[in-house]
Design a protein around this motif. Structure first.
Motif, PDB file in Angstrom:
ATOM      1  N   LEU A   1      79.227  79.541 -53.739  1.00  8.73           N
ATOM      2  CA  LEU A   1      77.591  79.512 -53.342  1.00  8.73           C
ATOM      3  C   LEU A   1      77.680  79.670 -51.865  1.00  8.73           C
ATOM      4  O   LEU A   1      77.850  78.531 -51.428  1.00  8.73           O
ATOM      5  N   TYR A   2      77.138  80.763 -51.450  1.00  6.22           N
ATOM      6  CA  TYR A   2      77.314  81.100 -49.866  1.00  6.22           C
ATOM      7  C   TYR A   2      75.956  80.849 -49.366  1.00  6.22           C
ATOM      8  O   TYR A   2      74.962  81.510 -49.820  1.00  6.22           O
ATOM      9  N   HIS A   3      75.851  80.170 -48.396  1.00  8.53           N
ATOM     10  CA  HIS A   3      74.623  79.934 -47.631  1.00  8.53           C
ATOM     11  C   HIS A   3      74.926  80.003 -46.198  1.00  8.53           C
ATOM     12  O   HIS A   3      74.097  79.352 -45.191  1.00  8.53           O
ATOM     13  N   GLY A   4      75.629  80.964 -45.777  1.00  9.14           N
ATOM     14  CA  GLY A   4      75.778  81.157 -44.547  1.00  9.14           C
ATOM     15  C   GLY A   4      74.510  81.884 -43.341  1.00  9.14           C
ATOM     16  O   GLY A   4      73.649  82.487 -44.542  1.00  9.14           O
ATOM     17  N   ARG A   5      74.754  82.101 -42.430  1.00  7.70           N
ATOM     18  CA  ARG A   5      73.498  82.689 -41.532  1.00  7.70           C
ATOM     19  C   ARG A   5      73.597  84.253 -41.874  1.00  7.70           C
ATOM     20  O   ARG A   5      72.424  85.137 -41.993  1.00  7.70           O
ATOM     21  N   GLY A   6      74.552  84.961 -41.882  1.00  4.21           N
ATOM     22  CA  GLY A   6      74.725  86.405 -42.254  1.00  4.21           C
ATOM     23  C   GLY A   6      75.221  86.738 -43.485  1.00  4.21           C
ATOM     24  O   GLY A   6      75.254  85.699 -44.580  1.00  4.21           O
ATOM     25  N   SER A   7      75.517  87.796 -43.898  1.00  3.63           N
ATOM     26  CA  SER A   7      75.979  88.111 -45.122  1.00  3.63           C
ATOM     27  C   SER A   7      77.563  87.724 -45.252  1.00  3.63           C
ATOM     28  O   SER A   7      78.318  87.552 -44.388  1.00  3.63           O
ATOM     29  N   TRP A   8      77.921  87.755 -46.513  1.00  7.35           N
ATOM     30  CA  TRP A   8      79.248  87.618 -46.981  1.00  7.35           C
ATOM     31  C   TRP A   8      80.221  88.674 -46.497  1.00  7.35           C
ATOM     32  O   TRP A   8      80.199  89.696 -47.028  1.00  7.35           O
TER      33      TRP A   8
ATOM     34  N   GLN B   1      75.237  84.837 -52.852  1.00 10.19           N
ATOM     35  CA  GLN B   1      74.264  84.469 -51.405  1.00 10.19           C
ATOM     36  C   GLN B   1      73.115  83.625 -51.678  1.00 10.19           C
ATOM     37  O   GLN B   1      72.074  84.477 -52.043  1.00 10.19           O
ATOM     38  N   VAL B   2      73.039  82.567 -51.784  1.00 11.08           N
ATOM     39  CA  VAL B   2      71.767  81.501 -52.055  1.00 11.08           C
ATOM     40  C   VAL B   2      70.626  81.920 -51.615  1.00 11.08           C
ATOM     41  O   VAL B   2      69.546  81.959 -52.044  1.00 11.08           O
ATOM     42  N   ALA B   3      70.973  82.400 -50.148  1.00  8.63           N
ATOM     43  CA  ALA B   3      69.704  82.342 -49.269  1.00  8.63           C
ATOM     44  C   ALA B   3      68.978  83.727 -49.852  1.00  8.63           C
ATOM     45  O   ALA B   3      67.691  83.855 -49.536  1.00  8.63           O
ATOM     46  N   ARG B   4      69.817  84.861 -50.580  1.00  5.51           N
ATOM     47  CA  ARG B   4      68.809  85.880 -51.025  1.00  5.51           C
ATOM     48  C   ARG B   4      68.257  85.613 -52.375  1.00  5.51           C
ATOM     49  O   ARG B   4      67.305  86.362 -52.832  1.00  5.51           O
ATOM     50  N   LEU B   5      68.525  84.432 -53.011  1.00  3.20           N
ATOM     51  CA  LEU B   5      67.753  84.128 -54.281  1.00  3.20           C
ATOM     52  C   LEU B   5      66.085  83.793 -54.049  1.00  3.20           C
ATOM     53  O   LEU B   5      65.867  82.895 -53.214  1.00  3.20           O
ATOM     54  N   PRO B   6      65.214  84.334 -54.686  1.00  2.00           N
ATOM     55  CA  PRO B   6      63.883  83.562 -54.494  1.00  2.00           C
ATOM     56  C   PRO B   6      63.784  82.607 -54.971  1.00  2.00           C
ATOM     57  O   PRO B   6      64.450  82.017 -56.018  1.00  2.00           O
ATOM     58  N   ILE B   7      62.759  81.475 -54.379  1.00  2.00           N
ATOM     59  CA  ILE B   7      62.848  80.402 -54.553  1.00  2.00           C
ATOM     60  C   ILE B   7      62.238  79.964 -56.272  1.00  2.00           C
ATOM     61  O   ILE B   7      62.775  78.908 -56.752  1.00  2.00           O
TER      62      ILE B   7
END
Length: 223
Positions: free
Chosen positions: A28-35, A70-76
């Motif tokens: 589960l990646y939640h970095g600022r940029g893309s993996w 990439q968790v940040a790209r998942l709609p809430i």
């Protein structure tokens, strides 16, 4: 490494086992940029420059591909679930947001559900809040404690305990830094005395365990 440990424990639990359970590694990646890191073990091997030779070698290399979300790209609205699973996904997505306190307030039911699990749930909440505090400097610990205390006294007490632990850790680190700074100052003072006696910079560096560049700077101060 984690997968290997799981399999080792699996085999160690029963000497009669001769096969391994399937294991799907998920990141589960939640970095600022893309993996941008490799997703397969095979990508880490240095292969021959010749394409034909590389293809022959690659055939026998373990792939061990990982799944990356990439968790940040998942709609809430897709971050479903209950309890700690729901909380973890939400906070991984928004961990760097200055609005995390509001998010915790909206998830008080999840916190209460996790707290009802007893000691394991309490430990999970402690890990989660500690992680938020360490990664997001814009969040005030006192702000979180006050908010949770107003929502649920038990959850607030957990947050208060973490606050006290973090304060104590900060005091200990401060004392340690003070001792290190004191030791550094003592070495510099000793180095200055040796330089005044005409001792070569390299020898002073060896005796004081200071870098030669630092000794050279001290020598310039004396000249």
């Amino acid at each position: 490494r984690y997968a290997l440990r799981v399999w080792e424990r699996w085999l160690a639990a029963d000497d009669a086992r001769r096969s391994l359970p399937p294991l799907l590694p998920l990141v589960l990646y939640h970095g600022r940029g893309s993996w941008s890191s490799p997703r397969q073990l095979a990508e880490l091997f240095e292969l021959p420059d010749d394409p034909a030779a590389a293809a022959r070698v690659q055939r026998w290399l373990p792939r061990f591909e990982i799944l990356v979300q990439q968790v940040a790209r998942l709609p809430i609205e897709r971050l479903r679930g209950r309890g700690m699973a729901h909380l973890t996904l939400l906070l991984l997505e928004h961990v760097r947001s200055p609005h995390n306190v509001d998010l915790l307030a909206d998830c008080i039911d999840d916190l209460q559900e996790e707290l009802a699990r007893g000691s394991p749930g309490l430990q999970n909440i402690q890990r989660l809040l500690t992680y938020i505090y360490q990664l997001n400097s814009s969040i005030g610990v006192r702000e979180v404690v006050d908010m949770l205390q107003s929502q649920d006294e038990r959850v607030g007490e957990v947050a208060r305990t973490i606050e006290q632990q973090l304060l104590e850790k900060g005091r200990q680190e401060g004392r340690q830094e003070g001792r290190q700074e004191g030791a550094e100052a003592a070495r510099r003072t000793f180095a200055l005395k040796l330089l005044r006696k005409g001792m070569p910079a390299e020898t002073v560096a060896e005796l004081t365990d200071l870098p030669v560049a630092a000794i050279a700077a001290l020598a310039r101060e004396l000249s």
